[in-house]
Design a protein around this motif. Structure first.
Motif, PDB file in Angstrom:
ATOM      1  N   LEU A  39       0.866  -1.172   0.000  1.00 16.15           N
ATOM      2  CA  LEU A  39       0.000   0.000   0.000  1.00 16.15           C
ATOM      3  C   LEU A  39       0.905   1.224   0.000  1.00 16.15           C
ATOM      4  N   TYR A  40       0.842   2.006  -1.059  1.00 11.89           N
ATOM      5  CA  TYR A  40       1.753   3.131  -1.228  1.00 11.89           C
ATOM      6  C   TYR A  40       0.986   4.434  -1.078  1.00 11.89           C
ATOM      7  N   ILE A  41       1.448   5.311  -0.183  1.00 10.80           N
ATOM      8  CA  ILE A  41       0.860   6.638  -0.011  1.00 10.80           C
ATOM      9  C   ILE A  41       1.765   7.642  -0.709  1.00 10.80           C
ATOM     10  N   PRO A  42       1.328   8.247  -1.801  1.00 13.64           N
ATOM     11  CA  PRO A  42       2.196   9.181  -2.521  1.00 13.64           C
ATOM     12  C   PRO A  42       2.451  10.436  -1.705  1.00 13.64           C
ATOM     13  N   PRO A  43       3.689  10.929  -1.674  1.00 16.43           N
ATOM     14  CA  PRO A  43       3.985  12.143  -0.910  1.00 16.43           C
ATOM     15  C   PRO A  43       3.511  13.376  -1.655  1.00 16.43           C
ATOM     16  N   GLY A  44       3.250  14.438  -0.899  1.00 14.50           N
ATOM     17  CA  GLY A  44       2.922  15.728  -1.494  1.00 14.50           C
ATOM     18  C   GLY A  44       4.161  16.583  -1.614  1.00 14.50           C
ATOM     19  N   PRO A  45       3.992  17.915  -1.643  1.00 17.73           N
ATOM     20  CA  PRO A  45       5.142  18.816  -1.733  1.00 17.73           C
ATOM     21  C   PRO A  45       6.064  18.664  -0.517  1.00 17.73           C
ATOM     22  N   ALA A 153      -5.415  -1.667 -10.310  1.00 14.65           N
ATOM     23  CA  ALA A 153      -4.326  -2.206  -9.508  1.00 14.65           C
ATOM     24  C   ALA A 153      -4.211  -1.460  -8.179  1.00 14.65           C
ATOM     25  N   TYR A 154      -4.419  -0.135  -8.226  1.00 16.91           N
ATOM     26  CA  TYR A 154      -4.385   0.652  -6.993  1.00 16.91           C
ATOM     27  C   TYR A 154      -5.497   0.218  -6.048  1.00 16.91           C
ATOM     28  N   VAL A 155      -6.714   0.052  -6.573  1.00 15.53           N
ATOM     29  CA  VAL A 155      -7.845  -0.361  -5.747  1.00 15.53           C
ATOM     30  C   VAL A 155      -7.593  -1.739  -5.135  1.00 15.53           C
ATOM     31  N   ALA A 156      -6.940  -2.619  -5.903  1.00  9.69           N
ATOM     32  CA  ALA A 156      -6.644  -3.969  -5.412  1.00  9.69           C
ATOM     33  C   ALA A 156      -5.727  -3.947  -4.202  1.00  9.69           C
ATOM     34  N   VAL A 204      -6.668  -7.650   9.239  1.00  6.89           N
ATOM     35  CA  VAL A 204      -5.266  -7.714   9.643  1.00  6.89           C
ATOM     36  C   VAL A 204      -4.330  -7.357   8.494  1.00  6.89           C
ATOM     37  N   ASN A 205      -4.617  -7.838   7.283  1.00  6.69           N
ATOM     38  CA  ASN A 205      -3.733  -7.582   6.148  1.00  6.69           C
ATOM     39  C   ASN A 205      -3.684  -6.098   5.795  1.00  6.69           C
ATOM     40  N   THR A 206      -4.852  -5.438   5.780  1.00  8.03           N
ATOM     41  CA  THR A 206      -4.878  -4.018   5.456  1.00  8.03           C
ATOM     42  C   THR A 206      -4.216  -3.197   6.556  1.00  8.03           C
ATOM     43  N   LEU A 207      -4.417  -3.597   7.823  1.00 12.22           N
ATOM     44  CA  LEU A 207      -3.784  -2.894   8.930  1.00 12.22           C
ATOM     45  C   LEU A 207      -2.266  -2.968   8.824  1.00 12.22           C
ATOM     46  N   ARG A 208      -1.743  -4.159   8.523  1.00 15.33           N
ATOM     47  CA  ARG A 208      -0.296  -4.304   8.370  1.00 15.33           C
ATOM     48  C   ARG A 208       0.226  -3.454   7.223  1.00 15.33           C
ATOM     49  N   ALA A 209      -0.510  -3.447   6.102  1.00 16.84           N
ATOM     50  CA  ALA A 209      -0.095  -2.653   4.943  1.00 16.84           C
ATOM     51  C   ALA A 209      -0.129  -1.156   5.253  1.00 16.84           C
ATOM     52  N   LEU A 210      -1.141  -0.722   6.029  1.00 21.25           N
ATOM     53  CA  LEU A 210      -1.232   0.694   6.400  1.00 21.25           C
ATOM     54  C   LEU A 210      -0.060   1.090   7.284  1.00 21.25           C
ATOM     55  N   GLU A 211       0.306   0.247   8.228  1.00 19.29           N
ATOM     56  CA  GLU A 211       1.466   0.525   9.082  1.00 19.29           C
ATOM     57  C   GLU A 211       2.729   0.713   8.241  1.00 19.29           C
ATOM     58  N   GLU A 212       2.955  -0.202   7.322  1.00 19.24           N
ATOM     59  CA  GLU A 212       4.150  -0.128   6.479  1.00 19.24           C
ATOM     60  C   GLU A 212       4.120   1.119   5.604  1.00 19.24           C
ATOM     61  N   ALA A 213       2.948   1.443   5.078  1.00 19.47           N
ATOM     62  CA  ALA A 213       2.825   2.622   4.217  1.00 19.47           C
ATOM     63  C   ALA A 213       3.110   3.904   4.992  1.00 19.47           C
ATOM     64  N   LEU A 214       2.613   4.003   6.229  1.00 18.60           N
ATOM     65  CA  LEU A 214       2.857   5.193   7.038  1.00 18.60           C
ATOM     66  C   LEU A 214       4.333   5.326   7.399  1.00 18.60           C
ATOM     67  N   GLU A 215       4.976   4.208   7.721  1.00 17.81           N
ATOM     68  CA  GLU A 215       6.395   4.251   8.066  1.00 17.81           C
ATOM     69  C   GLU A 215       7.249   4.740   6.899  1.00 17.81           C
ATOM     70  N   ASN A 216       6.798   4.505   5.678  1.00 17.91           N
ATOM     71  CA  ASN A 216       7.564   4.887   4.484  1.00 17.91           C
ATOM     72  C   ASN A 216       7.023   6.144   3.809  1.00 17.91           C
ATOM     73  N   PHE A 217       6.041   6.781   4.416  1.00 18.35           N
ATOM     74  CA  PHE A 217       5.421   7.972   3.840  1.00 18.35           C
ATOM     75  C   PHE A 217       6.348   9.176   3.979  1.00 18.35           C
ATOM     76  N   GLY A 218       6.570   9.902   2.898  1.00 17.79           N
ATOM     77  CA  GLY A 218       7.441  11.067   2.916  1.00 17.79           C
ATOM     78  C   GLY A 218       6.710  12.316   3.342  1.00 17.79           C
ATOM     79  N   GLY A 219       6.180  12.317   4.550  1.00 22.35           N
ATOM     80  CA  GLY A 219       5.447  13.457   5.071  1.00 22.35           C
ATOM     81  C   GLY A 219       5.134  13.235   6.540  1.00 22.35           C
TER      82      GLY A 219
END
Length: 283
Positions: A39-45, A153-156, A204-219
């Motif tokens: 799960l990738y959260i795109p960074p802003g400015p 693919a993003y929705v998946a 559980v799967n989405t929660l784990r993915a959200l944790e990883e995405a937040l840890e790698n979020f550039g913001g």
């Protein structure tokens, strides 16, 4: 799990390293991150020195003083866990940050480069649309962090695969609606996320993915949550509504904050209390 086995000091050091590594997070290639994360959260400015600051903010409601002289300064790259009982003023904080409400006194400063994304508890969605339409806007390709990606693919990535993407939003469970709302808001390319109970009803799967995405979020992210395990794994700071109109800003995760609270309050910290408010007096 690595986080559970890790001593509190080690967990604190790992989360604090995220703030120190903000420039590295911003410099990482979007395409590399997009492929590596479920799960990738795109960074802003890019954020400047000022993100969100509260300077002696006081806010009351009816005859209750929710917060008095609240002070904090969010550093770039921080993930802040907002904790406290229901009714303490946590959602009111978000409403003040987004300009939907105003403090009675004191000042909120929002940096000039800040682009907010607010995932609230309202989960305002169109019941007649399909999951895919609600998230993608009906477009086969989406702009994600400066590059076009396949919308299906993003929705998946939010655990909606195949024919399930055509289900009506109005037929979804609470947890499924939560995933749709997250997917819809997180695609916008903000650099400060305000997340009000984002883990409610998540699998559980989405929660784990959200944790990883937040840890790698550039913001930055500010997260209201009652999930102590979630907060212990991801946050760098705690903003605690402690009652008696007092808000504490703490550098560290939930375990570190709790140890500090017990040290400050002693035996009183072990005794459950109903939240108390100071009386609001207006001049």
């Amino acid at each position: 799990m690595e986080w559970i086995r890790m001593a509190p000091k080690g967990r604190h050091a790992k989360s604090q390293a995220r703030v120190n590594a903000y420039e590295k997070l911003m410099a990482q290639e979007t395409q590399t991150q997009d492929k590596a994360l479920e799960l990738y959260i795109p960074p802003g400015p890019r954020l400047g020195d000022v993100v969100i600051e509260a300077d002696d903010v006081t806010k009351g409601f009816a005859d209750r003083l929710l917060v008095e002289k609240m002070r904090f300064h969010l550093p770039p790259g921080a993930i802040v866990g907002v904790i406290g009982p229901n009714g303490a003023g946590k959602t009111t904080l978000f409403r003040m940050v987004t300009g939907q409400d105003k403090p009675d006194s004191g000042v909120f400063r929002i940096g000039e480069t800040v682009k907010l994304a607010y995932v609230d508890q309202g989960r305002d969605l169109s019941p007649e649309k399909s999951i895919w339409e609600e998230i993608s806007g009906g477009q086969e390709q989406m702009n994600l962090g400066g590059r076009l990606v396949n919308s299906r693919a993003y929705v998946a990535r939010f655990n909606f695969s195949g024919s399930e993407q055509q289900r009506r939003v109005g037929d979804l469970s609470g947890g499924q609606r939560n995933r749709v709302h997250l997917a819809k808001v997180l695609k916008e390319g903000a650099n400060v996320l305000l997340l009000d109970e984002p883990t409610n009803d998540l699998d559980v799967n989405t929660l784990r993915a959200l944790e990883e995405a937040l840890e790698n979020f550039g913001g930055c992210a500010v997260v209201i949550s009652h999930d102590r395990w979630f907060l212990d794994r991801i946050v760098t700071h705690i903003l605690a509504f402690e009652g008696d109109s007092r808000v504490a800003f703490f550098n560290g995760n939930w375990t570190q904050y709790e140890a500090d609270r017990k040290k400050r309050l002693g035996a009183d910290a072990e005794t459950p209390h109903r939240i108390r408010y100071r009386r609001l007096t207006r001049t």
